[in-house]
Design an enzyme around this catalytic site. Sequence first.
Site, PDB file in Angstrom:
ATOM      1  NE  ARG A   1      -0.841   1.828   3.486  1.00  0.00           N
ATOM      2  CZ  ARG A   1       0.274   2.536   3.698  1.00  0.00           C
ATOM      3  NH1 ARG A   1       1.401   1.948   4.078  1.00  0.00           N
ATOM      4  NH2 ARG A   1       0.288   3.845   3.511  1.00  0.00           N
ATOM      5  N   GLY A   2       0.199   2.407  -0.154  1.00  0.00           N
ATOM      6  CA  GLY A   2       0.950   3.644  -0.307  1.00  0.00           C
ATOM      7  C   GLY A   2       1.196   3.833  -1.794  1.00  0.00           C
TER       8      GLY A   2
ATOM      9  NE  ARG B   1      -5.905   1.245  -2.474  1.00  0.00           N
ATOM     10  CZ  ARG B   1      -5.365   1.793  -1.419  1.00  0.00           C
ATOM     11  NH1 ARG B   1      -4.092   1.638  -1.185  1.00  0.00           N
ATOM     12  NH2 ARG B   1      -6.089   2.515  -0.585  1.00  0.00           N
TER      13      ARG B   1
ATOM     14  CB  CYS C   1      -1.980   8.560   5.944  1.00  0.00           C
ATOM     15  SG  CYS C   1      -2.194   6.950   5.146  1.00  0.00           S
TER      16      CYS C   1
ATOM     17  CG  ASP D   1      -3.078   7.940  -2.452  1.00  0.00           C
ATOM     18  OD1 ASP D   1      -2.875   8.035  -1.242  1.00  0.00           O
ATOM     19  OD2 ASP D   1      -2.994   6.871  -3.095  1.00  0.00           O
TER      20      ASP D   1
ATOM     21  CG  ASN E   1      -2.552  11.919   1.192  1.00  0.00           C
ATOM     22  OD1 ASN E   1      -1.999  10.986   0.599  1.00  0.00           O
ATOM     23  ND2 ASN E   1      -2.251  12.237   2.436  1.00  0.00           N
TER      24      ASN E   1
ATOM     25  CE  LYS F   1       3.393   8.899  -4.802  1.00  0.00           C
ATOM     26  NZ  LYS F   1       4.076   9.159  -3.528  1.00  0.00           N
TER      27      LYS F   1
END
Length: 308
Positions: free
Chosen positions: A18-19, A61, A127, A196, A206, A232
């Site tokens: 993740r991330g 995702r 986060c 994100d 995000n 991103k």
Amino acid sequence: MDQDVVSTAQEIRDMKIRGAGRIARAGARAVGTFAKNYTGSDYTDFRKDLDEAMRVLLDSRPTAVSLWNGVQAAARGVNQVDRVDDARELLIRNAEEFVKESEEAVRTIARIGAKRVEDGDVIMTHCNSSVAIGVIAEAHRQGKDIKVFATESRPWRQGILTVNDLAKEGVDTTLIIDSAVRLVMKDVDKVFVGADTITSQGDLVNKIGTSQVAMAAHEARVQFYVCSETYKFSPLSLQGDLVKIEEREISEVVRPGEIPDSVKVYNPVFDVTPSYYIDGIITEVGLISPGSVYDVMQRKFGTELMTE
Ligand code: RUB
């Protein structure tokens, strides 16, 4: 279907990977491994299988622009070759380059971002962003005396990963629950968060709650920085597409039987922080204003995007 592609997609879906940065690298790597493992010799079949592998990865995702950019970067130029061996070689090279450049970008952002951290600063992060943590850890390694407040980040509690990461670096770290953000903000000098997705207008997508952190920072006149590699930045937003906010299972929020069946649960996992709450975006090409995102995107992705 290539087993590595299937297992990477599953690990991304299950949040084992993740991330935004990690999923982008995992997606690119999986395309490279797909190419390495491919044994067929018919180019039409190869293209069909590649498209299917990319679809499986992107569906893991589906709203993540970094994954999209990572997977696309690994497949770049495949339309310009017509032999399986050439395509395999190209994909393997592309994937390696993407991973290398993306890791290098994290190190560059750490060096640039650390300059924004002053001795004695109290920092807040939200986060678990490897890029924001990279900035904080670099400032600490440079000998700056800093303290960090890290939010828990319900429901998935990525903040637990963050405090572990920071503690390992020896940073003075305090975990707070998400609802303590506004109370604590009065003691904070700067906020560093990851990204994100960043839109062509300089808005930040995000982890859910980031926009509340930004509003609290704005109210308290605390500087709010976003730490983000340029992959991103969302090329789709340039074409007018809205960023889709991922929603995840309600089991992340409540245990079975805890609430009546008649109660609905809404679990959006990202939110949008408008550009006017952002003091700077720290990227591998420098510290830029949200208003400069468009120019950087054009340089990075070229004009082909504008006409696609
Ligand atoms: C993680 C999150 C992070 C960004 C940036 O969300 O919102 O802030 O992905 O991370 P999730 P990085 O846990 O749902 O993936 O800086 O590591 O790329």
